[in-house]
Motif scaffolding. Structure first.
Motif, PDB file in Angstrom:
ATOM      1  N   PHE A 119       0.898  -1.115   0.020  1.00  0.00           N
ATOM      2  CA  PHE A 119       0.113   0.089  -0.147  1.00  0.00           C
ATOM      3  C   PHE A 119       0.951   1.099   0.130  1.00  0.00           C
ATOM      4  O   PHE A 119       0.626   2.180  -0.861  1.00  0.00           O
ATOM      5  CB  PHE A 119      -0.761   0.111   1.308  1.00  0.00           C
ATOM      6  CG  PHE A 119      -1.698   1.115   1.362  1.00  0.00           C
ATOM      7  CD1 PHE A 119      -2.840   1.423   0.653  1.00  0.00           C
ATOM      8  CD2 PHE A 119      -1.432   2.207   2.276  1.00  0.00           C
ATOM      9  CE1 PHE A 119      -3.811   2.262   0.558  1.00  0.00           C
ATOM     10  CE2 PHE A 119      -2.306   3.275   2.474  1.00  0.00           C
ATOM     11  CZ  PHE A 119      -3.560   3.312   1.509  1.00  0.00           C
ATOM     12  N   ILE A 142      -1.566   2.264  -8.825  1.00  0.00           N
ATOM     13  CA  ILE A 142      -2.729   2.268  -8.200  1.00  0.00           C
ATOM     14  C   ILE A 142      -3.013   0.667  -8.073  1.00  0.00           C
ATOM     15  O   ILE A 142      -3.599   0.124  -7.337  1.00  0.00           O
ATOM     16  CB  ILE A 142      -3.917   2.852  -9.324  1.00  0.00           C
ATOM     17  CG1 ILE A 142      -3.585   4.197  -9.052  1.00  0.00           C
ATOM     18  CG2 ILE A 142      -5.188   2.324  -8.907  1.00  0.00           C
ATOM     19  CD1 ILE A 142      -4.512   4.926 -10.237  1.00  0.00           C
ATOM     20  N   ILE A 149      -2.007  -0.494  -4.792  1.00  0.00           N
ATOM     21  CA  ILE A 149      -2.790  -0.580  -3.848  1.00  0.00           C
ATOM     22  C   ILE A 149      -3.972  -1.374  -3.806  1.00  0.00           C
ATOM     23  O   ILE A 149      -4.330  -2.041  -2.729  1.00  0.00           O
ATOM     24  CB  ILE A 149      -3.226   0.999  -3.939  1.00  0.00           C
ATOM     25  CG1 ILE A 149      -2.256   2.024  -3.718  1.00  0.00           C
ATOM     26  CG2 ILE A 149      -4.413   1.199  -2.877  1.00  0.00           C
ATOM     27  CD1 ILE A 149      -2.643   3.401  -3.981  1.00  0.00           C
ATOM     28  N   LEU A 150      -4.673  -1.565  -5.089  1.00  0.00           N
ATOM     29  CA  LEU A 150      -5.625  -2.576  -5.066  1.00  0.00           C
ATOM     30  C   LEU A 150      -5.195  -4.014  -4.490  1.00  0.00           C
ATOM     31  O   LEU A 150      -6.013  -4.791  -4.000  1.00  0.00           O
ATOM     32  CB  LEU A 150      -6.344  -2.877  -6.505  1.00  0.00           C
ATOM     33  CG  LEU A 150      -6.931  -1.394  -6.937  1.00  0.00           C
ATOM     34  CD1 LEU A 150      -7.210  -1.534  -8.313  1.00  0.00           C
ATOM     35  CD2 LEU A 150      -7.931  -1.062  -6.093  1.00  0.00           C
ATOM     36  N   ALA A 183      -2.861  -4.783  -2.628  1.00  0.00           N
ATOM     37  CA  ALA A 183      -2.747  -4.714  -1.209  1.00  0.00           C
ATOM     38  C   ALA A 183      -3.932  -5.000  -0.335  1.00  0.00           C
ATOM     39  O   ALA A 183      -4.026  -5.877   0.492  1.00  0.00           O
ATOM     40  CB  ALA A 183      -2.137  -3.295  -0.666  1.00  0.00           C
ATOM     41  N   ALA A 184      -4.983  -4.493  -0.842  1.00  0.00           N
ATOM     42  CA  ALA A 184      -6.453  -4.402  -0.165  1.00  0.00           C
ATOM     43  C   ALA A 184      -6.801  -6.089  -0.511  1.00  0.00           C
ATOM     44  O   ALA A 184      -7.099  -6.704   0.380  1.00  0.00           O
ATOM     45  CB  ALA A 184      -7.293  -3.631  -0.896  1.00  0.00           C
ATOM     46  N   ILE A 190     -11.927  -7.911  -6.653  1.00  0.00           N
ATOM     47  CA  ILE A 190     -10.846  -6.824  -6.793  1.00  0.00           C
ATOM     48  C   ILE A 190     -10.245  -6.963  -8.087  1.00  0.00           C
ATOM     49  O   ILE A 190      -9.906  -6.022  -8.769  1.00  0.00           O
ATOM     50  CB  ILE A 190     -10.258  -6.872  -5.545  1.00  0.00           C
ATOM     51  CG1 ILE A 190     -10.903  -6.320  -4.411  1.00  0.00           C
ATOM     52  CG2 ILE A 190      -8.944  -5.788  -5.547  1.00  0.00           C
ATOM     53  CD1 ILE A 190     -10.577  -6.420  -2.842  1.00  0.00           C
ATOM     54  N   LEU A 207     -12.112  -6.263 -11.140  1.00  0.00           N
ATOM     55  CA  LEU A 207     -12.541  -4.784 -11.371  1.00  0.00           C
ATOM     56  C   LEU A 207     -11.021  -4.054 -11.692  1.00  0.00           C
ATOM     57  O   LEU A 207     -11.096  -3.081 -12.459  1.00  0.00           O
ATOM     58  CB  LEU A 207     -13.265  -4.270 -10.223  1.00  0.00           C
ATOM     59  CG  LEU A 207     -14.466  -4.476 -10.049  1.00  0.00           C
ATOM     60  CD1 LEU A 207     -15.084  -4.078  -8.835  1.00  0.00           C
ATOM     61  CD2 LEU A 207     -15.613  -3.715 -11.174  1.00  0.00           C
TER      62      LEU A 207
END
Lengths: 99, 479
Positions: free
Chosen positions: A14, A34, A37-38, A40-41, A64, A67
């Protein structure tokens, strides 16, 4: 122990993503940040779903990924379109709008 | 399992029709480059969906699709708002001549998908649903923002995508941490788990809420996530800008209210932050709007200012505040769409988005100038228009919630905002026109203007009807 290590990994991803957003100038580099980050989630969701034994959260990670792929597809299409007009993909060099 | 699905579908026909309609419109649009049948299909879909929504039974609160979605009176208000906003946008898009005719079919399909996404955002009862709904709205909107054939539009859509993807990524990370903290994904379960949290975990919850707020603040263009707003509004086609200024804002507020309702426990330490951001949002929007010369940028900053007012209802976090927020959202939908309909008419005629294009509009198109003044005065909050009712309720909610600062800042801001709204009216009535030829407003725009003007006036003169609907419907099950 592994939970803690994986949590560190997710948070590191992240932070690298945020760092990339702040420092990258290349539009594709921004998209990659980006993506980090996705991911990481998504990693967090998979990890916590193991911890809680919650199967729905695994599905969340799949959503995730799907998308993120959509976002990357649309993002690349837009970058391609913009590069036709401006002949550059450096986000800094594109400033028709005042920002 | 199949019985759950069939039972759920019964209350979910409007969205099903819209989704199927969107797919059919996409296929039809690639089949024929004639927009007429595609537009007819779009209207048929919207009409069928509205009929289905009218027929949908509204029990107090029903969880559908295994708790992913909740259908309650609160979401019903937002489903109607989404449908009206998208229908108006279809009207404006059909009448505006900036989008290439061969691309319009696809644009209609994307608009229908946005309508589904907006409805889902208001109905989401589960983190996964909230994320998917937000992405559905965002992805369609990124594409729509880039529909013009110029570099400005392409840049607007890239900016929108980068900001949007970043803020939704941050929100998603917040969601994953929220799941890690509570072990639950559905909002009611999360609310139950949150009340059982111990003290250090509650502090972690505040941090998570700030992460979640990042994604939603982007959607409603709240400072500090507002940077994309003026650029995207300027670059996107006018009709799309009109939708972006109302649809995602309303749905964003719906989701924000629902999420905060689930995380009520962590609210007290955040009140000061949210109140401060509210004041900064409205002051920033209104001050920067003063110096704008492009009408789309002006309305973009005005939107940021209006979002500031709306946030008051959220910041005070009482049932009075929530009611005021809903009333103002309805008011804002009509007055802002009306203002954008005027912009569409003027841009169509003059090809210019500069404020100068409005000079002397009163002599060229008196009806249009009158309608435009009506919407601008309503946005400024002048009685007896609906904007005044909404603002009055919001200020009242701030005072009742013992947040005097919010009320004072909002009153101060209304005075600033009055300047740039009235300045535009001054240009229309007293400016020297560049051209003197009268121009005709397209019938579709006239219809949109008429609907918005009637709603702005009628709801302002007879606010009782609106208040009773929103009071009875929305407040009962939330708060």
């Amino acid at each position: 122990m592994t939970v803690r290590a994986l949590l560190w990994l997710a948070h590191a991803l992240f932070c690298i993503g945020i760092f990339g957003i702040l420092t990258r100038r290349h539009a594709i580099g921004l998209l990659l940040s980006i993506e980090l980050i996705l991911n990481a989630a998504a990693l967090n969701f998979v990890l916590f779903s193991r911890v809680f034994g919650h199967a729905q959260a695994q599905a969340f990670a799949l959503f995730i990924i799907a998308l993120a792929a959509c976002e990357a597809g649309i993002g690349l299409a837009i970058i391609l379109r913009l590069s036709r007009y401006t002949k550059t993909v450096l986000a800094d060099d594109v400033h028709v709008l005042k920002g | 399992m199949s019985t759950v699905l069939f039972d759920s579908l019964r209350s979910w026909w409007p969205e099903t029709i819209l989704s199927a309609g969107a797919l059919i419109v996409f296929v039809a649009a690639s089949w024929t480059h004639n927009t007429r049948p595609v537009l007819a299909l779009t209207w048929a879909t919207l009409g069928a969906s509205a009929l289905a929504l009218w027929q949908t039974p509204v029990p107090p609160a029903t969880e559908l699709f295994f708790g992913l979605i909740v259908c309650d009176p609160f979401s019903l208000v937002f489903r109607w708002l989404a449908l009206v906003a998208v229908a108006m946008t279809v009207l404006l898009m059909g009448a505006s001549n900036d989008i290439d005719v061969s691309l319009r079919g696809e644009a209609y399909g994307l608009l229908l998908l946005i309508a589904v996404g907006l409805m889902l955002m208001a109905e989401a009862n589960h983190l996964l649903m909230a994320y998917v709904a937000m992405e559905l709205v965002s992805l369609s909107a990124y594409v729509l923002a880039g529909f013009l054939d110029d570099s400005r539009s392409a840049e607007a859509s890239l900016k929108y995508l980068l900001f949007g993807a970043l803020s939704s990524g941050i929100m998603l990370f917040g969601m994953s941490l929220l799941f890690g903290l509570t072990g639950q994904l559905a909002f009611p379960d999360i609310a139950r788990a949150c009340t059982a949290l111990s003290d250090p975990a509650t502090q972690a919850l505040s941090l998570i809420i700030l992460l979640l707020l990042a994604g939603l603040a982007f959607k409603i263009s709240m400072v500090p996530f507002h940077m994309w707003t003026p650029d995207v509004y300027e670059g996107a086609p006018v009709a799309v800008t009109a939708l972006l200024s109302v649809g995602p804002k309303a749905a964003g507020f719906a989701l924000l209210i629902r999420l905060m309702h689930a995380l009520q426990v962590a609210w007290p330490p955040l009140v000061a932050t949210v109140a401060a951001l509210t004041i900064v949002t409205m002051t920033f929007g209104n001050l920067v709007a003063l110096v704008q010369t492009n009408v789309k940028r002006l309305l973009a900053y005005s939107t940021i200012g209006q979002v500031g007012y709306l946030l008051i209802g959220f910041a005070v976090n009482t049932s009075v505040g929530l009611q005021a927020l809903l009333v103002y959202l309805v008011a804002y939908l009509f007055m802002n769409l009306g203002a954008f309909a005027c912009v569409v008419a003027v841009v169509n005629e003059s090809g210019s988005e500069s404020l100068d294009a409005f000079r002397g509009l009163a002599t060229r198109a008196p009806g249009l100038a009158l309608a435009c003044s009506l919407f601008l005065l309503s946005l400024a909050g002048i009685p007896p228009l609906v904007g005044f009712i909404g603002k009055f309720l919001l200020f009242g909610a701030a005072i009742e919630g013992r947040q005097m600062w919010l009320a004072v800042a909002a009153a101060f801001n209304s005075a600033i905002a009055l300047y740039y709204y009235v300045n535009l009216i001054r240009l229309m009535y007293f400016g020297r026109p560049v051209q003197r030829t009268p121009f005709r407003v397209a019938p579709a725009i006239r219809l949109a203007l008429g609907v918005c003007a009637v709603a702005t006036l009628a709801l302002g003169l007879l606010p009782g009807a609106l208040l009773s609907v929103i009071h009875a419907q929305a407040i009962l099950n939330l708060l």
